[in-house]
Structures are given as structure tokens and as C-alpha cells.
Write an enzyme that holds these catalytic residues in place. Structure first.
Site, short mmCIF file in Angstrom:
data_model
loop_
_atom_site.label_atom_id
_atom_site.label_comp_id
_atom_site.label_asym_id
_atom_site.label_seq_id
_atom_site.Cartn_x
_atom_site.Cartn_y
_atom_site.Cartn_z
N LYS A 66 10.31 -12.27 -1.42
CA LYS A 66 10.18 -11.61 -2.71
C LYS A 66 9.49 -10.93 -3.26
CE LYS A 66 5.54 -14.58 -3.78
NZ LYS A 66 5.44 -16.34 -3.97
N GLU B 206 7.92 -25.71 -3.04
CA GLU B 206 6.95 -24.94 -3.04
C GLU B 206 5.45 -25.41 -3.10
OE1 GLU B 206 4.80 -20.75 -3.71
OE2 GLU B 206 6.97 -20.88 -3.50
#
Length: 199
Positions: free
Chosen positions: A131, A41
Site C-alpha cells: 500500500k 480492516e
């Protein structure tokens, strides 16, 4: 179900490349992939992030290594990430316009939440995974997961010393400085990722 959904649950570790310079992107990506990392990411809140995503996505196309963006705060940013070749969108918050645009463009959506209310709003908007950020303690993750049906990744302060404790309650972890620091050489990054995965 997004094609990457199972990949995230199988791999369990997303490396957050905060501060990655485009000129180092491919070398860092190679170091991570050689260590066994397949999900990377690149947060958008640093200069050159989209260029790093583009370089990594081109380099790893068709290889089983997947590149996405973090700190994505607006639908327009989702569009730019897709143009750059990114495959997943991770945010610190649960903005429904970002989640919906992510799904419209065929990318995997992992918004951030801190409360059950935010988690259910994200699910209503179509999130694939969630998340919890900042994740707090492993116990906090466990309590949240007791009411939230989607898989939850823990993010914020994860390192090799507490990885196991979090993975006992979370479905996966997002790891920044626990693996990657911008000043590392590719060799140092490889060792850091290897140590984390083996911990």
C-alpha cells in the site's frame, strides 16, 4: 501466493474501520456486507480493536467476508490478530519483522511504503501486496508502479469523487472516512458504502 491475494485484486476496495466500537462491530459489518464490501480492516490504534476483529471474524466465518487489522506495528500484534481470527495484516510502514511474522502465521501481508526503496525492502521480506501511504496524487501512484512489480493499493484521502482517478493507476484502494465514520448509524454506513461503490 496467499489465498486472499486474488480476492484483493478482484474486490479492489478495503474499508478502514478506524474508531469502530466493538458493540457496533457486527451491525457495521452487516451494513457494509449488504452494500457489497467484502474486505474490512480494523486499525489497532484504537481501544477495542482486537475485540472488534474477533466479533467480526466469528460473525462472518465462512461467508466470503474477510476481516483483517491495520496499523500493525509489531510481530506480537500480528500474533494477537491471528488469535482473534483476522486474516490479513496491513501496516503504515514496511517493518520486515512484522512482514515475516505475518507470513509465518499464514496471513496476507500488505505493508505500507512511500518510496521505491521501502517497497523493495517489503518485497524482500515477503510482502504479498503493497500500500502506498500517503498515496499523494494518482500520478504519484503511477510513477511508483512503473518500477514496482507487486500490486499497489492507494491509501490516504480516497473518496467517491476521486476513486476512479486512483483506480486507473492503483490496483485497489483503502478507504477510511470516504466510507466509514464511527458516528454513523448502520443505515448511514450502508448508504455511504453503496454510494462509494457505485461512484
Amino acid at each position: 501466493m496467499h489465498p486472499l491475494y486474488e480476492k484483493f485484486l478482484l474486490e479492489k476496495v478495503v474499508v478502514i474501520l478506524r474508531g469502530l466500537a466493538p458493540e457496533n462491530a457486527v451491525a457495521c459489518g452487516d451494513a457494509l456486507s449488504q452494500a457489497g464490501i467484502t474486505l474490512m480492516e480494523v486499525p489497532l490504534n484504537r481501544p477495542g480493536a482486537l475485540e472488534s476483529i474477533r466479533l467480526l471474524a466469528e460473525h462472518f466465518r465462512g461467508s466470503g467476508i474477510h476481516i483483517g487489522a491495520g496499523t500493525v506495528l509489531a510481530p506480537e500484534e500480528v500474533e494477537k490478530v491471528r488469535e482473534a481470527g483476522g486474516e490479513f495484516i496491513i501496516s503504515p510502514n514496511a517493518r520486515s519483522s512484522v512482514i515475516r511474522r505475518t507470513k509465518e502465521l499464514g496471513l496476507l501481508s500488505m505493508p505500507g511504503f512511500a518510496t521505491p526503496g521501502e517497497a523493495f525492502d517489503a518485497m524482500d521480506a515477503g510482502a504479498d501486496l503493497l500500500k502506498v501511504f500517503p498515496c499523494g496524487s494518482p500520478e504519484n501512484v503511477s510513477v511508483l508502479k512503473s518500477v514496482i512489480p507487486l500490486p499497489v493499493f492507494a491509501v490516504g484521502g480516497i473518496g467517491k469523487e476521486n476513486k476512479r482517478a486512483y483506480l486507473r493507476t492503483a490496483d485497489g484502494v483503502g478507504v477510511g472516512i470516504g466510507i466509514f465514520r464511527p458516528e454513523q448509524s448502520p443505515e448511514e454506513l450502508y448508504e455511504s458504502a453503496k454510494e462509494f461503490l457505485e461512484a
